[in-house]
Design a protein around this motif. Sequence first.
Motif, PDB file in Angstrom:
ATOM      1  N   PHE A 175       0.857  -1.184   0.000  1.00 43.24           N
ATOM      2  CA  PHE A 175       0.000   0.000   0.000  1.00 43.24           C
ATOM      3  C   PHE A 175       0.890   1.230   0.000  1.00 43.24           C
ATOM      4  CE2 PHE A 175      -1.900   3.486   2.341  1.00 43.24           C
ATOM      5  CZ  PHE A 175      -3.242   3.499   2.016  1.00 43.24           C
ATOM      6  N   VAL A 176       0.622   2.184  -0.903  1.00 46.90           N
ATOM      7  CA  VAL A 176       1.349   3.453  -0.955  1.00 46.90           C
ATOM      8  C   VAL A 176       0.313   4.567  -1.065  1.00 46.90           C
ATOM      9  CG1 VAL A 176       3.062   4.851  -2.165  1.00 46.90           C
ATOM     10  CG2 VAL A 176       3.319   2.362  -2.104  1.00 46.90           C
ATOM     11  N   GLY A 177       0.343   5.533  -0.135  1.00 47.74           N
ATOM     12  CA  GLY A 177      -0.669   6.578  -0.156  1.00 47.74           C
ATOM     13  C   GLY A 177      -0.157   7.918   0.324  1.00 47.74           C
ATOM     14  N   THR A 178      -0.861   8.971  -0.067  1.00 43.37           N
ATOM     15  CA  THR A 178      -0.528  10.341   0.343  1.00 43.37           C
ATOM     16  C   THR A 178      -1.804  11.058   0.764  1.00 43.37           C
ATOM     17  OG1 THR A 178       1.340  10.449  -1.199  1.00 43.37           O
ATOM     18  CG2 THR A 178       0.476  12.543  -0.362  1.00 43.37           C
ATOM     19  N   ILE A 179      -1.737  11.734   1.914  1.00 42.03           N
ATOM     20  CA  ILE A 179      -2.817  12.560   2.436  1.00 42.03           C
ATOM     21  C   ILE A 179      -2.365  14.015   2.380  1.00 42.03           C
ATOM     22  CG2 ILE A 179      -4.178  13.153   4.487  1.00 42.03           C
ATOM     23  CD1 ILE A 179      -3.689  10.207   5.406  1.00 42.03           C
ATOM     24  N   VAL A 180      -3.248  14.904   1.934  1.00 49.17           N
ATOM     25  CA  VAL A 180      -2.964  16.343   1.925  1.00 49.17           C
ATOM     26  C   VAL A 180      -4.100  17.042   2.665  1.00 49.17           C
ATOM     27  CG1 VAL A 180      -2.549  18.400   0.523  1.00 49.17           C
ATOM     28  CG2 VAL A 180      -1.757  16.160  -0.280  1.00 49.17           C
ATOM     29  N   GLU A 181      -3.733  17.918   3.610  1.00 52.80           N
ATOM     30  CA  GLU A 181      -4.721  18.671   4.380  1.00 52.80           C
ATOM     31  C   GLU A 181      -4.495  20.165   4.213  1.00 52.80           C
ATOM     32  OE1 GLU A 181      -5.579  17.335   8.442  1.00 52.80           O
ATOM     33  OE2 GLU A 181      -3.820  16.062   8.221  1.00 52.80           O
ATOM     34  N   GLY A 182      -5.553  20.928   4.385  1.00 54.98           N
ATOM     35  CA  GLY A 182      -5.435  22.375   4.430  1.00 54.98           C
ATOM     36  C   GLY A 182      -4.777  22.831   5.725  1.00 54.98           C
ATOM     37  N   PRO A 183      -4.592  24.141   5.905  1.00 56.61           N
ATOM     38  CA  PRO A 183      -3.899  24.664   7.083  1.00 56.61           C
ATOM     39  C   PRO A 183      -4.537  24.183   8.387  1.00 56.61           C
ATOM     40  CG  PRO A 183      -4.187  26.392   5.457  1.00 56.61           C
ATOM     41  CD  PRO A 183      -4.967  25.216   4.963  1.00 56.61           C
ATOM     42  N   SER A 184      -3.704  23.755   9.335  1.00 58.15           N
ATOM     43  CA  SER A 184      -4.199  23.202  10.591  1.00 58.15           C
ATOM     44  C   SER A 184      -4.916  24.249  11.435  1.00 58.15           C
ATOM     45  CB  SER A 184      -3.042  22.591  11.382  1.00 58.15           C
ATOM     46  OG  SER A 184      -2.059  23.571  11.680  1.00 58.15           O
ATOM     47  N   LYS A 185      -4.682  25.541  11.182  1.00 62.09           N
ATOM     48  CA  LYS A 185      -5.342  26.598  11.946  1.00 62.09           C
ATOM     49  C   LYS A 185      -6.770  26.844  11.487  1.00 62.09           C
ATOM     50  CE  LYS A 185      -1.040  29.011  13.092  1.00 62.09           C
ATOM     51  NZ  LYS A 185      -0.279  30.286  12.999  1.00 62.09           N
ATOM     52  N   TRP A 186      -7.142  26.346  10.321  1.00 60.62           N
ATOM     53  CA  TRP A 186      -8.501  26.533   9.830  1.00 60.62           C
ATOM     54  C   TRP A 186      -9.463  25.638  10.606  1.00 60.62           C
ATOM     55  CZ3 TRP A 186      -8.357  26.596   3.717  1.00 60.62           C
ATOM     56  CH2 TRP A 186      -7.587  27.696   3.312  1.00 60.62           C
ATOM     57  N   LYS A 187     -10.604  26.184  11.018  1.00 61.32           N
ATOM     58  CA  LYS A 187     -11.623  25.384  11.691  1.00 61.32           C
ATOM     59  C   LYS A 187     -12.207  24.325  10.760  1.00 61.32           C
ATOM     60  CE  LYS A 187     -12.161  27.044  15.927  1.00 61.32           C
ATOM     61  NZ  LYS A 187     -12.091  26.181  17.140  1.00 61.32           N
ATOM     62  N   LEU A 188     -12.414  24.698   9.502  1.00 60.86           N
ATOM     63  CA  LEU A 188     -12.938  23.780   8.497  1.00 60.86           C
ATOM     64  C   LEU A 188     -11.892  23.662   7.403  1.00 60.86           C
ATOM     65  CD1 LEU A 188     -15.498  22.142   7.722  1.00 60.86           C
ATOM     66  CD2 LEU A 188     -16.179  24.117   6.333  1.00 60.86           C
ATOM     67  N   ARG A 189     -11.234  22.507   7.333  1.00 59.16           N
ATOM     68  CA  ARG A 189     -10.142  22.387   6.374  1.00 59.16           C
ATOM     69  C   ARG A 189     -10.425  21.282   5.355  1.00 59.16           C
ATOM     70  NH1 ARG A 189      -8.155  20.154  11.188  1.00 59.16           N
ATOM     71  NH2 ARG A 189      -7.196  18.089  11.016  1.00 59.16           N
ATOM     72  N   PRO A 190     -10.135  21.552   4.095  1.00 54.28           N
ATOM     73  CA  PRO A 190     -10.300  20.521   3.067  1.00 54.28           C
ATOM     74  C   PRO A 190      -9.196  19.483   3.176  1.00 54.28           C
ATOM     75  CG  PRO A 190      -9.326  22.488   2.121  1.00 54.28           C
ATOM     76  CD  PRO A 190      -9.647  22.826   3.541  1.00 54.28           C
ATOM     77  N   VAL A 191      -9.526  18.256   2.798  1.00 55.16           N
ATOM     78  CA  VAL A 191      -8.564  17.165   2.854  1.00 55.16           C
ATOM     79  C   VAL A 191      -8.722  16.291   1.616  1.00 55.16           C
ATOM     80  CG1 VAL A 191      -8.495  17.134   5.385  1.00 55.16           C
ATOM     81  CG2 VAL A 191     -10.134  15.666   4.181  1.00 55.16           C
ATOM     82  N   ALA A 192      -7.660  15.567   1.284  1.00 54.35           N
ATOM     83  CA  ALA A 192      -7.701  14.650   0.151  1.00 54.35           C
ATOM     84  C   ALA A 192      -6.709  13.521   0.395  1.00 54.35           C
ATOM     85  CB  ALA A 192      -7.368  15.369  -1.154  1.00 54.35           C
ATOM     86  N   GLU A 193      -6.983  12.384  -0.231  1.00 54.26           N
ATOM     87  CA  GLU A 193      -6.070  11.239  -0.135  1.00 54.26           C
ATOM     88  C   GLU A 193      -6.103  10.468  -1.440  1.00 54.26           C
ATOM     89  OE1 GLU A 193      -5.171   7.539   2.918  1.00 54.26           O
ATOM     90  OE2 GLU A 193      -7.260   7.924   2.369  1.00 54.26           O
ATOM     91  N   VAL A 194      -4.941  10.039  -1.887  1.00 54.59           N
ATOM     92  CA  VAL A 194      -4.842   9.096  -3.000  1.00 54.59           C
ATOM     93  C   VAL A 194      -3.983   7.932  -2.541  1.00 54.59           C
ATOM     94  CG1 VAL A 194      -5.166  10.800  -4.826  1.00 54.59           C
ATOM     95  CG2 VAL A 194      -2.865  10.345  -3.989  1.00 54.59           C
ATOM     96  N   PHE A 195      -4.350   6.719  -2.980  1.00 54.67           N
ATOM     97  CA  PHE A 195      -3.486   5.578  -2.673  1.00 54.67           C
ATOM     98  C   PHE A 195      -3.580   4.522  -3.761  1.00 54.67           C
ATOM     99  CE2 PHE A 195      -7.306   3.956  -0.327  1.00 54.67           C
ATOM    100  CZ  PHE A 195      -7.368   2.653  -0.818  1.00 54.67           C
ATOM    101  N   TYR A 196      -2.543   3.710  -3.797  1.00 53.17           N
ATOM    102  CA  TYR A 196      -2.466   2.544  -4.674  1.00 53.17           C
ATOM    103  C   TYR A 196      -2.191   1.331  -3.797  1.00 53.17           C
ATOM    104  CZ  TYR A 196      -0.534  -0.887  -7.945  1.00 53.17           C
ATOM    105  OH  TYR A 196      -0.292  -2.028  -8.649  1.00 53.17           O
ATOM    106  N   GLU A 197      -2.940   0.247  -4.021  1.00 50.45           N
ATOM    107  CA  GLU A 197      -2.723  -0.978  -3.257  1.00 50.45           C
ATOM    108  C   GLU A 197      -2.781  -2.169  -4.190  1.00 50.45           C
ATOM    109  OE1 GLU A 197      -4.260  -3.230   0.815  1.00 50.45           O
ATOM    110  OE2 GLU A 197      -5.507  -1.668  -0.096  1.00 50.45           O
ATOM    111  N   LYS A 198      -1.867  -3.099  -3.980  1.00 51.36           N
ATOM    112  CA  LYS A 198      -1.857  -4.319  -4.784  1.00 51.36           C
ATOM    113  C   LYS A 198      -1.772  -5.523  -3.864  1.00 51.36           C
ATOM    114  CE  LYS A 198       0.503  -6.687  -8.617  1.00 51.36           C
ATOM    115  NZ  LYS A 198      -0.691  -6.754  -9.486  1.00 51.36           N
TER     116      LYS A 198
END
Length: 257
Positions: A175-198
Motif C-alpha cells: 500500500f502506498v498513499g498520500t494525504i494532503v490537508e489544508g492549514p491546521s489553523k482553519w476550523k474547516l479544512r479541506p482534505v484529500a487522499e490518493v493511494f495505490y494498493e496491490k
Amino acid sequence: MIVRKSTSMRCVAVSLIALAGSVCSGPAFAYRPFDGTDAAVAAPGELEIELQPAGVQHKQDTRTLIAPWTVLNIGLSEGWEAVFEGRGETPLSPSGPTELMDAGAFLKHVVVPGSLQEKSGPSVATEFGVLLPNSTGSSGAGLSWAGIVSQRRDWGTVHFNVETLLTREHRADVFVGTIVEGPSKWKLRPVAEVFYEKEFGLAETVSGLVGLIWQVSDKLSFDVAYRHAAINAHPLNEIRAGLTFAVPFRFEGAHNR
C-alpha cells in the motif's frame, strides 16, 4: 493507524459515546476519514476514539452499511500508542447479516519527532501489528508493517504512507498513499487522499478521497468524505462520516501530557 461488528463491538462503541459525554475530553487529532494515517500518537494516559456511526459503500450491485467503524488509540508512553480497530459491514441490497471485518491490533511509535510534535523537520513513525480474522468466511490472521512521514507547513500538512502486509488469506500486499490537508489553523479544512494498493494474485486498487474536517474545538472534530476507487477496474463509491474525540485513560505508568 492504517488501516483496514459484532454485537459486542456495537456495545463497545455505545459505551465509548456515553463515556465521552460524561468526562472532560482532551485534544483530538483525527486520522479519520482516511485509509492512511499520520506520524503522531496519542499522549500518554490519553484514549483517542475515532468513530464512524454510519457510512455507505456501493460496489457493483451491492450496497453496504459500514457501521460502526471504531478505532481506539491508547497512549502508552512518550512516543508509543496501542491501536485497536474493526468495523461492522451490513449488506443492504441484497440484505444480509452484520459481520466484523478488518479488525486488528497494532503498536505505533514516533521514531523521529518533527513538525507534528512542534519540532522542526518531518515527523517519522512506524506502525506494526496483527490483522485479526474476519467473522465471515475462512480468513486467518495476517501481519502488517507501515512507515509514515508527515510534514506540516503554514499552507497545510502532507502525510506519506508505505505499508507491506501478509493478508488474512496469506497473500503479499503493498500500500502506498498520500494525504494532503489544508492549514491546521482553519476550523474547516479541506482534505484529500490518493493511494495505490496491490494484493498480489488477487486485486489492484487505485483510490481517491476528498472531504472536510471540522475542528469544533481542540476536544472534538467531525469529518465527512467521498471516496471513489477502481478495484480491478470495477468502480467502488463510498461516503464516510464520523467524529474523533479524546478522553483521559489512566493506567499504571501513564503520565499526563
